[in-house]
Design an enzyme around this catalytic site. Structure first.
Site, PDB file in Angstrom:
ATOM      1  CB  SER A 156      -0.946   0.001   1.203  1.00 56.97           C
ATOM      2  OG  SER A 156      -0.225  -0.131   2.410  1.00 56.97           O
ATOM      3  CG  HIS A 201      -3.578  -0.543  -2.504  1.00 57.65           C
ATOM      4  ND1 HIS A 201      -4.074   0.746  -2.529  1.00 57.65           N
ATOM      5  CD2 HIS A 201      -3.336  -0.816  -1.194  1.00 57.65           C
ATOM      6  CE1 HIS A 201      -4.108   1.228  -1.297  1.00 57.65           C
ATOM      7  NE2 HIS A 201      -3.664   0.297  -0.468  1.00 57.65           N
ATOM      8  CE  LYS A 244      -7.486   1.243   0.473  1.00 56.44           C
ATOM      9  NZ  LYS A 244      -6.721   0.375   1.344  1.00 56.44           N
TER      10      LYS A 244
HETATM   11  C1  LIG Z   1      -6.806   0.165   2.813  1.00 53.43           C
HETATM   12  C2  LIG Z   1      -6.244  -1.161   3.117  1.00 53.43           C
HETATM   13  C3  LIG Z   1      -6.927  -2.066   3.935  1.00 53.43           C
HETATM   14  C4  LIG Z   1      -8.160  -1.672   4.691  1.00 53.43           C
HETATM   15  O1  LIG Z   1      -9.279  -1.683   3.888  1.00 53.43           O
HETATM   16  P1  LIG Z   1     -10.549  -0.831   4.362  1.00 53.43           P
HETATM   17  O2  LIG Z   1     -11.655  -1.401   3.551  1.00 53.43           O
HETATM   18  O3  LIG Z   1     -10.246   0.577   4.057  1.00 53.43           O
HETATM   19  O4  LIG Z   1     -10.710  -1.094   5.826  1.00 53.43           O
HETATM   20  C5  LIG Z   1      -6.406  -3.319   4.079  1.00 53.43           C
HETATM   21  N1  LIG Z   1      -5.261  -3.668   3.507  1.00 53.43           N
HETATM   22  C6  LIG Z   1      -4.560  -2.819   2.728  1.00 53.43           C
HETATM   23  C7  LIG Z   1      -3.301  -3.286   2.094  1.00 53.43           C
HETATM   24  C8  LIG Z   1      -5.034  -1.535   2.531  1.00 53.43           C
HETATM   25  O5  LIG Z   1      -4.325  -0.673   1.812  1.00 53.43           O
END
Ligand SMILES: *Cc1c(COP(=O)(O)O)cnc(C)c1O
Length: 394
Positions: free
Chosen positions: A183, A211, A242
């Site tokens: 991330s 991602h 995302k």
């Molecule tokens: C954003 C993210 C999460 C969390 O996901 P949410 O749905 O925002 O709680 C988990 N793992 C990674 C690698 C992320 O970047």
């Protein structure tokens, strides 16, 4: 009101302030696919994870509105009680198809998915081996499991093999967990080789594709599909917040594993189901992702345009870090870019390791090439003057 509590909080905050690590929430209105309004100023955002700009897409908005009209705003209870509205199985079938698994379970968020799934599989005697740069919710899931958690050096299969050889035999079960797309670094995990290593040691592999879904691998199927063939990943989790544009988490796996989650995953059982509008929007997003592979490929192309112009190694995902190291320098760089009209948020410890503060840029389908070029030149001319950019993982 407890005085000692306020004194505790104030002292903590003062310490963080002194180290440049105090954080603030800033009211930010998203006013278009790539524009935001902050402090009365319009900025072009290079910090949203809305890679396909679907959060602002008319088809998703309409699907959400229709779902509100048909099913209401909230879901009323946990999915196990009354919150399993008819759109959920439809979304799960779509996700399982995209990810090439037997089944899928949608949960409250990505964070809730990792903190629920890992403890549902791993008990006190068991072992979790996680990449050291894994997202905080993987590490939190490992801690909640009460098993033994060890970190392996970032993307270092040799180190992972050593840890397996040393420790695997002492534990009944072992889970290997990693971000599929990292991330804060934007690089990919060597998922195919990791799957082979997991099989060799009878360990289970979990990849976090927060991602990856929508933007990596042919047709946006995620890091499991990067490189053309499908890797043997037991547990593919991710988020709908995302590239999918809304909110929610999911786990794609075999039917047996998903059935177990419905009986044992505490963050699924004891948390309210996603609102219908959110689920409807995610289904509409998958229509777009599956229907237009060229569109899904665009964020990576935009990121590569930027890395080429700046002489960085080619982007592997829509995320590109510019490592500056020092926290104060990173936050100053963020301000400088903001005064030029770009939102590029600085990321500092503990989100990233000490000494690796960075600007983290994200590229989306709708960014204009001219803006990407202007931003690259601005960074080269005002922030990286006299030094070569580098990447944490290379
Ligand atoms: C954003 C993210 C999460 C969390 O996901 P949410 O749905 O925002 O709680 C988990 N793992 C990674 C690698 C992320 O970047």
């Amino acid at each position: 009101m407890s005085r000692s509590l306020d004194a505790f909080a104030t002292e903590k905050l003062d310490g963080l302030e002194a180290r440049g690590l105090r954080r603030h929430l800033t009211v930010t209105e998203r006013t278009g696919p790539i524009e935001i309004l902050r402090g009365g100023r319009r900025l072009i955002s290079f910090s949203c994870n809305d890679y396909l700009n679907l959060s602002q897409h008319p088809a998703l908005k309409q699907a959400a509105k229709d779902a509100v009209d048909r099913l209401g705003v909230g879901s009323g209870a946990s999915r196990l009680v009354t919150g399993d509205h008819p759109l959920l199985p439809e979304l799960e079938a779509r996700l399982a198809r995209l990810k090439g698994t037997e089944d899928c379970c949608v949960m409250g968020s990505g964070f809730l998915t990792n903190t629920g799934v890992i403890p549902a599989l791993i008990a006190e005697d068991d072992l979790v081996l996680a990449d050291e740069l894994s997202h905080a919710c993987i590490i939190a899931g490992g801690r909640l499991s009460k098993g033994t958690q060890r970190l392996f050096r970032h993307n270092d299969l040799g180190h992972l093999r050593d840890l397996l050889a040393e420790n695997r035999a002492d534990h009944p079960r072992c889970l290997i967990a990693t971000d599929g797309v990292f991330s804060m670094d934007g690089d990919l995990a060597p998922v195919h080789d990791m799957a082979a290593l997991a099989a060799e040691f009878d360990a289970w592999l979990l990849t976090d594709d927060a991602h990856g879904i929508g933007v990596v691998g042919a047709g946006g199927r995620g890091s499991t599909f990067a490189g053309g063939t499908k890797a043997e990943v037991d547990l593919q989790m991710g988020t709908l917040s995302k590239a999918v544009g809304g909110y929610g988490g999911y786990l794609c796996a075999s039917k047996a594993v998903i059935d177990l989650m419905k009986t044992r995953c505490r963050t699924l059982i004891y948390s309210t189901g996603l609102p219908p509008a959110t689920v409807a929007a995610a289904i509409a997003a998958l229509d777009i992702i599956e229907g237009d592979p060229e569109y899904a490929a665009r964020p990576l192309k935009k990121a590569r345009r930027f890395t080429t112009r700046l002489g960085l190694p080619p982007a592997e995902s829509p995320i590109v870090p510019i490592l500056l190291g020092d926290t104060a320098r990173t936050m100053a760089a963020q301000s400088r870019l903001e005064s030029a009209g770009y939102l590029v948020v600085g990321i500092r410890p503990p989100t990233v390791p000490e000494g690796t503060a960075r600007l983290r840029l994200t590229f989306t389908a709708r960014h204009e090439d001219a803006d990407i070029d202007r931003l690259a030149d601005l960074i080269a001319g005002t922030i990286l003057t006299g030094e070569k950019p580098f990447r944490a993982s290379s």
